[in-house]
Write an enzyme that holds these catalytic residues in place. Sequence first.
Site, PDB file in Angstrom:
ATOM      1  CE1 TYR A  90      -3.406  -2.508   0.575  1.00 30.62           C
ATOM      2  CE2 TYR A  90      -4.763  -0.471   1.025  1.00 30.62           C
ATOM      3  CZ  TYR A  90      -4.507  -2.237   1.016  1.00 30.62           C
ATOM      4  OH  TYR A  90      -6.181  -2.794   0.546  1.00 30.62           O
ATOM      5  CE  LYS A 141       1.409 -17.494  -2.580  1.00 31.27           C
ATOM      6  NZ  LYS A 141       1.131 -18.693  -2.796  1.00 31.27           N
ATOM      7  CG  ASP A 195      -1.879 -20.106  -1.390  1.00 32.74           C
ATOM      8  OD1 ASP A 195      -1.346 -19.992  -0.893  1.00 32.74           O
ATOM      9  OD2 ASP A 195      -1.557 -20.665  -3.048  1.00 32.74           O
ATOM     10  CG  ASP A 236      -7.445  -4.782   1.243  1.00 36.03           C
ATOM     11  OD1 ASP A 236      -9.042  -4.325   1.904  1.00 36.03           O
ATOM     12  OD2 ASP A 236      -7.992  -4.693   0.221  1.00 36.03           O
ATOM     13  CG  ASP A 267     -13.820  -7.542   1.293  1.00 38.85           C
ATOM     14  OD1 ASP A 267     -12.930  -6.407   2.724  1.00 38.85           O
ATOM     15  OD2 ASP A 267     -13.652  -6.879   0.125  1.00 38.85           O
TER      16      ASP A 267
HETATM   17  C1  IPM Z   1     -10.618  -1.209   3.772  1.00 40.86           C
HETATM   18  C2  IPM Z   1     -10.978  -0.241   2.082  1.00 40.86           C
HETATM   19  C3  IPM Z   1      -9.640   0.459   2.017  1.00 40.86           C
HETATM   20  C4  IPM Z   1      -7.958  -0.455   1.542  1.00 40.86           C
HETATM   21  C5  IPM Z   1      -9.738   1.204   1.279  1.00 40.86           C
HETATM   22  C6  IPM Z   1     -10.557   1.788   0.667  1.00 40.86           C
HETATM   23  C7  IPM Z   1      -8.459   2.172   0.347  1.00 40.86           C
HETATM   24  O1  IPM Z   1     -11.159  -1.651   1.274  1.00 40.86           O
HETATM   25  O2  IPM Z   1     -10.239  -0.939   4.477  1.00 40.86           O
HETATM   26  O3  IPM Z   1     -10.557  -2.627   3.643  1.00 40.86           O
HETATM   27  O4  IPM Z   1      -8.094  -1.459   0.723  1.00 40.86           O
HETATM   28  O5  IPM Z   1      -7.817  -0.986   2.907  1.00 40.86           O
HETATM   29 MN    MN Z   2     -11.007  -4.080   2.109  1.00 42.29          MN
END
Ligand code: IPM
Ligand code: MN
Length: 370
Positions: free
Chosen positions: A142, A193, A226, A250, A254
Site C-alpha cells: 500500500y 506467501k 492462498d 484487505d 472481505d
Molecule cells: C478497507 C478498504 C480500503 C483498503 C480502501 C478503501 C483504500 O478496502 O479498509 O478494507 O484497501 O484498505
Molecule cells: Mn477492503
Amino acid sequence: MATHKLLLLPGDGIGPEVMAEVQRLVDWLNATGLAHFETERGLVGGAAYDAHKVAISEADMGKAKAADAVIFGAVGGPKWDGVPYDVRPEAGLLRLRKELGLFANLRPAVCYPALAEASSLKREAVEGLDIVIVRELTGGVYFGEPKTITDLGNGQKRAVDTQVYDTYEIERIARVAFDLARKRRNKVTSMEKRNVMKTGVLWNEVVTKVHDRDYKDVALEHQLADSGGMNLVKAPKQFDVIVTDNLFGDMLSDIAAMLTGSLGMLPSASLGEIDAKSGKRKALYEPVHGSAPDIAGKGLANPIAMIASFAMALRYSFDMGELADKLEGAIAEVLKSGLRTADIKSERGASASTAQMGEAIINELDKLSA
Ligand code: IPM
Ligand code: MN
C-alpha cells in the site's frame, strides 16, 4: 465523567447514512449521562474533493490528530473515478492511517446465531464463528516506494508497486496478535506467501522469533495466504486470531465478512502505538464495507458494522468495555427479534431501514442499561 473528543468523518455514499446512526447513539449516550462525548465533523474522500479538491484538508487532518478517536464512514464512488490519483477518495483514508500511525487493524468476524442463515456458507460452518483478523495497516504494498507507472516509449507502459516490510513493523503487529490471542482462545495463525515473496520469508521468520522469545504460551501456526483463504471458507472455526500483511489482510477480511452473513456486519479498529507519556493511542474506527454507491441515499444500508465499530471505540479508546458489551448485546438482541436490513434478509417480507435498525439498537441498549 471525562469528556471524549470524537471526530466524525462520514465520507461518501452510505457513509453519511450509517454515521447518522452513530450520531443518534452518541446523542442518546450524552442525554442519558452514560458517557460524555464532544463531536466534531469533517470531510473525507469525494466529499472533501468536491469542497476542497483534496481527499482530506489540512484542517481536517489537524482535527483528526487532536481527537481522542476518529469515527470513519466510507469513501469513494463512480463520481470520482476520473479524479487525479493523488486526490482520489481512498487517498484520504490512507493518509489518515499513515499520519496517525495506525499500524494495527483489528477486524473481528463474529457470526450472530440469528444470522447463520444469511451466510452463503452452511449453518454448521459459520454458526458461533468468532475470529479476528489482525491486519498490518501502514506498510507493505500500500505504501512501498517506488509506486509508479512509467512510459517505456515503445507503446508500452510499466507499472510498479513495491512490497516492503522492516523487522520492527512485523514485530509490533505480531505482538498485537499474540496479546489479543491471550485474551481469547490463545491461538495465532500467521499468513504470508513465503514460497514466492521475500517479505513472506521475513514475515514468517520474525513472527516465529517473537513467538519463541515472548509468547511460547500461545499456539502459533503458519499458513500460506492462498490456502489460508481457502481454509477461511472451508472451515473458518479453526481460526482464532489471524495476523497478516496489509494487502492479504484487505482481501482475507472481505472473505471473513461474508462468513458472518453480510459485509454490512463487520466493524474494525485501527490502532496506533500506545504513547508512553499519556498512555493514550491514536485510533480510527470504520466499518469494513465500502461506500455502496448503488444503494446510497435510499435508507437501505445496514448500520450495524458502523455501530459495532463505535462499540470498538468504547472498548479500545475509552475503556468502556462494559458499555461496549451492552451495545454488542443490543445488536444481538435486535437480530434475534428478527429485524433485518435488506442485506441480511433471507426470507421475503419488508426489511428495516437504516434508521429503524439504529433506533431499535438504542431501544434495546436502553433496556439493557436500565
Ligand atoms: C478497507 C478498504 C480500503 C483498503 C480502501 C478503501 C483504500 O478496502 O479498509 O478494507 O484497501 O484498505
Ligand atoms: Mn477492503
